[in-house]
Design an enzyme around this catalytic site. Structure first.
Site, PDB file in Angstrom:
ATOM      1  N   VAL A  25      -4.743   0.103  -1.225  1.00 24.89           N
ATOM      2  CA  VAL A  25      -4.854   1.541  -0.998  1.00 24.89           C
ATOM      3  C   VAL A  25      -5.653   2.200  -2.125  1.00 24.89           C
ATOM      4  CG1 VAL A  25      -3.562   3.688  -0.677  1.00 24.89           C
ATOM      5  CG2 VAL A  25      -2.646   1.556   0.237  1.00 24.89           C
ATOM      6  N   CYS A  26      -5.043   2.271  -3.296  1.00 26.01           N
ATOM      7  CA  CYS A  26      -5.602   3.067  -4.385  1.00 26.01           C
ATOM      8  C   CYS A  26      -6.802   2.419  -5.056  1.00 26.01           C
ATOM      9  CB  CYS A  26      -4.511   3.350  -5.416  1.00 26.01           C
ATOM     10  SG  CYS A  26      -3.092   4.207  -4.699  1.00 26.01           S
TER      11      CYS A  26
END
Length: 217
Positions: free
Chosen positions: A118-119
């Site tokens: 995700v990040c």
């Protein structure tokens, strides 16, 4: 998709900028792709290497009042530096982060963070699409599972990004041991964060500084 090779494709400290993303307690609590201790160690080692080589480092968190502050092992490397706290899941959609990176004038963008899928993946893929030379540091990052971490790596590679480990980043920044200006600091870094290599270096120093016993007369 174009892949670059040759000496110019290797990392250079004068052209690098590092972004450390969301190394926070909430993310660490569900880190299952790696030993959490290893990720903290590697991210801290990467941060210290960046400081040694004068690589600008941007620290960013997401909703820190709920997710927790960035690990003190990392923030202590850059005392007094502001952490950019975001609401965006994708770091590259926060103009404060992008402006801070652009202000450095560097194009070799190095990213590590939690979680990989995700990040890390989102900003890596977007920045690569915008023409940045992007590297994700896989062992200073981690995912919710081994599968999610590995799938994210595959996705980033397909987007044209480079994958490296933290010690490989350090090695490319150093490039030649004849460049002695950072050797003392790197020796300290090895002993603190390079596991067996660091201990072996410490042992080597012990042996070099141990007098050889005289033969009995």
């Amino acid at each position: 998709m174009t892949f670059r090779n040759g000496l110019d494709s290797l990392l250079r400290p004068q052209d690098s900028v590092l972004v450390l993303i969301d190394h926070q307690p909430a993310q660490l609590a569900n880190l299952n792709s790696h030993d959490p201790h290893m990720v903290v160690n590697n991210a801290t080692g990467l941060a210290k290497a960046a400081k040694i080589f004068g690589v600008p480092t941007i620290l960013t968190s997401v909703i820190a009042d709920r997710g927790g502050l960035i690990f003190p092992q990392i923030t202590s490397v850059f005392p007094g530096q502001e952490v950019i706290d975001r609401t965006t899941v994708n770091t590259w959609e926060d103009p404060n982060v992008v402006d801070a990176v652009r202000a450095t004038g560097r194009k070799q963008l190095i990213i590590a963070g939690l979680w990989t899928e995700v990040c890390v993946a989102m900003p890596v893929i977007q920045a690569a699409g915008e023409g940045w030379d992007v590297t994700a540091v896989t062992d200073a990052s981690g995912g919710m599972s081994v599968e999610s971490h590995e799938v994210a790596i595959q996705r980033m590679i397909r987007a044209g990004a480079n994958m490296m480990t933290w010690f490989a980043v350090l090695a490319e920044w150093q490039r030649d041991w004849a460049r002695t200006e950072h050797v003392a600091e790197l020796s300290e870094l090895f002993m603190e964060h390079a596991a067996g290599s660091g201990i072996a270096f410490f042992w080597e120093q012990q042996l070099l500084n141990t007098p050889v016993p005289r033969t009995a007369a």
